[in-house]
Write a protein that holds these residues in place. Structure first.
Motif, PDB file in Angstrom:
ATOM      1  N   PHE A  12       2.515   2.147  -3.572  1.00 20.02           N
ATOM      2  CA  PHE A  12       1.289   1.916  -2.824  1.00 20.02           C
ATOM      3  C   PHE A  12       0.762   0.509  -3.079  1.00 20.02           C
ATOM      4  O   PHE A  12       0.680   0.053  -4.211  1.00 20.02           O
ATOM      5  CB  PHE A  12       0.222   2.942  -3.210  1.00 20.02           C
ATOM      6  CG  PHE A  12      -1.136   2.641  -2.635  1.00 20.02           C
ATOM      7  CD1 PHE A  12      -1.363   2.774  -1.275  1.00 20.02           C
ATOM      8  CD2 PHE A  12      -2.171   2.187  -3.447  1.00 20.02           C
ATOM      9  CE1 PHE A  12      -2.608   2.476  -0.730  1.00 20.02           C
ATOM     10  CE2 PHE A  12      -3.418   1.894  -2.925  1.00 20.02           C
ATOM     11  CZ  PHE A  12      -3.635   2.039  -1.556  1.00 20.02           C
ATOM     12  N   GLN A  13       0.415  -0.174  -1.986  1.00 19.86           N
ATOM     13  CA  GLN A  13      -0.118  -1.523  -2.079  1.00 19.86           C
ATOM     14  C   GLN A  13      -1.602  -1.525  -1.698  1.00 19.86           C
ATOM     15  O   GLN A  13      -1.935  -1.275  -0.543  1.00 19.86           O
ATOM     16  CB  GLN A  13       0.643  -2.466  -1.138  1.00 19.86           C
ATOM     17  CG  GLN A  13       2.141  -2.511  -1.376  1.00 19.86           C
ATOM     18  CD  GLN A  13       2.487  -3.052  -2.757  1.00 19.86           C
ATOM     19  OE1 GLN A  13       1.967  -4.091  -3.171  1.00 19.86           O
ATOM     20  NE2 GLN A  13       3.351  -2.346  -3.463  1.00 19.86           N
ATOM     21  N   PRO A  14      -2.508  -1.776  -2.653  1.00 16.39           N
ATOM     22  CA  PRO A  14      -3.937  -1.805  -2.325  1.00 16.39           C
ATOM     23  C   PRO A  14      -4.238  -2.861  -1.274  1.00 16.39           C
ATOM     24  O   PRO A  14      -3.538  -3.869  -1.155  1.00 16.39           O
ATOM     25  CB  PRO A  14      -4.608  -2.146  -3.658  1.00 16.39           C
ATOM     26  CG  PRO A  14      -3.603  -1.771  -4.703  1.00 16.39           C
ATOM     27  CD  PRO A  14      -2.262  -2.016  -4.083  1.00 16.39           C
ATOM     28  N   ILE A  15      -5.293  -2.624  -0.513  1.00 13.48           N
ATOM     29  CA  ILE A  15      -5.709  -3.561   0.531  1.00 13.48           C
ATOM     30  C   ILE A  15      -6.560  -4.648  -0.100  1.00 13.48           C
ATOM     31  O   ILE A  15      -7.620  -4.368  -0.680  1.00 13.48           O
ATOM     32  CB  ILE A  15      -6.508  -2.838   1.628  1.00 13.48           C
ATOM     33  CG1 ILE A  15      -5.668  -1.712   2.238  1.00 13.48           C
ATOM     34  CG2 ILE A  15      -6.958  -3.816   2.713  1.00 13.48           C
ATOM     35  CD1 ILE A  15      -6.449  -0.791   3.139  1.00 13.48           C
ATOM     36  N   GLY A  16      -6.103  -5.865  -0.025  1.00 17.77           N
ATOM     37  CA  GLY A  16      -6.830  -6.980  -0.625  1.00 17.77           C
ATOM     38  C   GLY A  16      -8.223  -7.148  -0.036  1.00 17.77           C
ATOM     39  O   GLY A  16      -8.393  -7.142   1.180  1.00 17.77           O
TER      40      GLY A  16
END
Length: 418
Positions: free
Chosen positions: A167-171
């Motif tokens: 999972f890639q957090p939303i910057g």
């Protein structure tokens, strides 16, 4: 010296008991956490059927390839997953690969589950191994026709259409929005239904970095709405819908009934709010169209006067008006709106036709235990009558959807027989 020795031994025993008690408490907490993770992942909905132990499998899942049966995922060592190591469990959930190398079909949403965190995966494993009752149930074997029966081919499908990305957090987004993104993109696997499919029956997008993600699609003859931004609903209405299966505008139907019943109704208020915040954060849907008050008033006036009615208008008053009223607004939190409703205005009328024929029933949840049911009219109305009724609903008030034909109704009616 003897007294000192006895004291030391007693102290050691007490200390050891304290460690055991602490370890047991830790295990109990981990099992509880894993149970909640399983609810977030909606494991029960697919791996349980009425009359059998939970998670013992056997649910028939209809797909474009044929019928796929869910497996026994209890800790039974012969028929379930009791012999799985934690790594093997993780590979099955995240990669769709069983310990013997057998490839799962993506009816198991491993393309989304790959984003489940290590911490959540560990809790899930502990729960299934220690908190679930073993079942010796042997579900039916999935037996698809050639070439789909060749599971080794899934290796190439996975190479083309899945990812090993975590999972890639939303910057720049808040912690709440990122929590919602994590739940929707991974455990919630919302994209498996609400993201359009490609030629390989793959999800066209797996996260919010792509505009196709959650942009809507079609599932088993139902138009599945876009969840991007959800301009027609407030955050509170999203939370209410997920927690209770109803809000002031709509009530669940189709596959969403099971999602609410087995998964979202168990979520914490904080997680529900995080999902709502994330969905509202997404863009991509056009602004909500203005309600055509002139058209609305014209429909209301004609239904109220009850003169010179079309067949569809008469059928509406006879069968639907008592609950949805001449306004098409229904009753907030009880009977859903028909004016501007997504299911009513869908390009594919299959969902509306199905609801008219088979009826619908809201799930009983902790926050809304009462079950409200709409009767089905399959035995009461002909294909032509259902078509006329559906056409009126899709074109009454401020709705502007295409007409429905008797052939479309006949096609949906055939599916009910199976």
């Amino acid at each position: 010296m003897i007294k000192i020795t006895h004291f030391c031994i007693a102290s050691a025993l007490l200390a050891g008991m304290g460690m055991v008690t602490s370890a047991q408490a830790d295990d109990a907490q981990l099992i509880k956490q894993g149970e909640y993770i399983s609810r977030l992942g909606d494991c029960s909905a697919c791996h349980s059927i009425p009359g059998k132990l939970e998670f013992s499998g056997g649910l028939a899942i209809e797909s474009n390839l044929g019928t796929i049966y869910s497996t026994n995922i209890t800790p039974d060592k012969e028929h379930g997953i009791g012999n799985y190591t934690e790594q093997q469990f993780s590979d099955a959930v995240r990669k769709g690969v069983l310990p013997d190398g057998t490839r799962l079909y993506p009816a198991m949403p491993y393309p989304d589950y790959v984003k489940i965190s290590d911490e959540d995966m560990h809790a899930l494993y502990v729960y299934f191994m220690q908190g679930v009752k073993p079942s010796a149930e042997q579900p039916p074997e999935t037996d698809l026709s050639f070439p789909f029966s060749q599971r080794w081919g899934m290796r190439f499908w996975n190479w083309a259409f899945t990812t090993d990305k975590t999972f890639q957090p939303i910057g720049g987004a808040s912690a709440e929005i990122n929590r919602g993104a994590y739940l929707v993109e991974s455990l919630g696997h919302c994209g498996s239904c609400h993201t359009p499919r490609g030629l390989g029956m793959n999800e066209k997008a797996l996260d919010s970095s792509d505009a196709d993600f959650l942009a809507g699609g079609n599932l088993n003859g139902w138009d599945v709405p876009s969840l991007r931004g959800m301009p027609r609903w407030s955050e509170k209405e999203i939370v209410d819908y997920l927690a209770t299966g109803r809000n002031d505008k709509a009530a669940v139907g189709g596959e969403m009934k099971a999602v609410v019943e087995h998964s979202t109704s168990y979520m914490t208020d904080a997680d529900l709010q995080a999902i709502a915040s994330y969905l509202k954060f997404l863009g991509g849907n056009p602004p909500l169209a203005q309600r055509n008050e002139q058209a609305v008033q014209a429909t209301e006036a004609k239904l109220t006067a009850a003169k010179n009615l079309t067949t569809g208008e008469r059928l509406y008053l006879d069968n639907c008006g008592a609950c949805h009223f001449v306004t098409g607004k229904g009753a907030p939190g009880i009977f859903p709106e028909l004016d501007q409703a997504t299911i009513v205005n869908a390009q594919d009328p299959g969902g509306l036709i199905h609801t008219i024929l088979a009826g619908a029933q809201q799930p009983s949840t902790a926050k809304a235990p009462s079950t409200l049911a709409m009767p089905g009219f399959a035995n009461r109305l002909s294909d032509e009558e259902v078509a006329q009724l559906a056409t009126f609903i899709r074109q009454g008030w401020s709705n502007k959807a295409p007409a429905v034909s008797a052939d479309q109704v006949k096609e949906v009616r055939e599916t009910l027989k199976h």
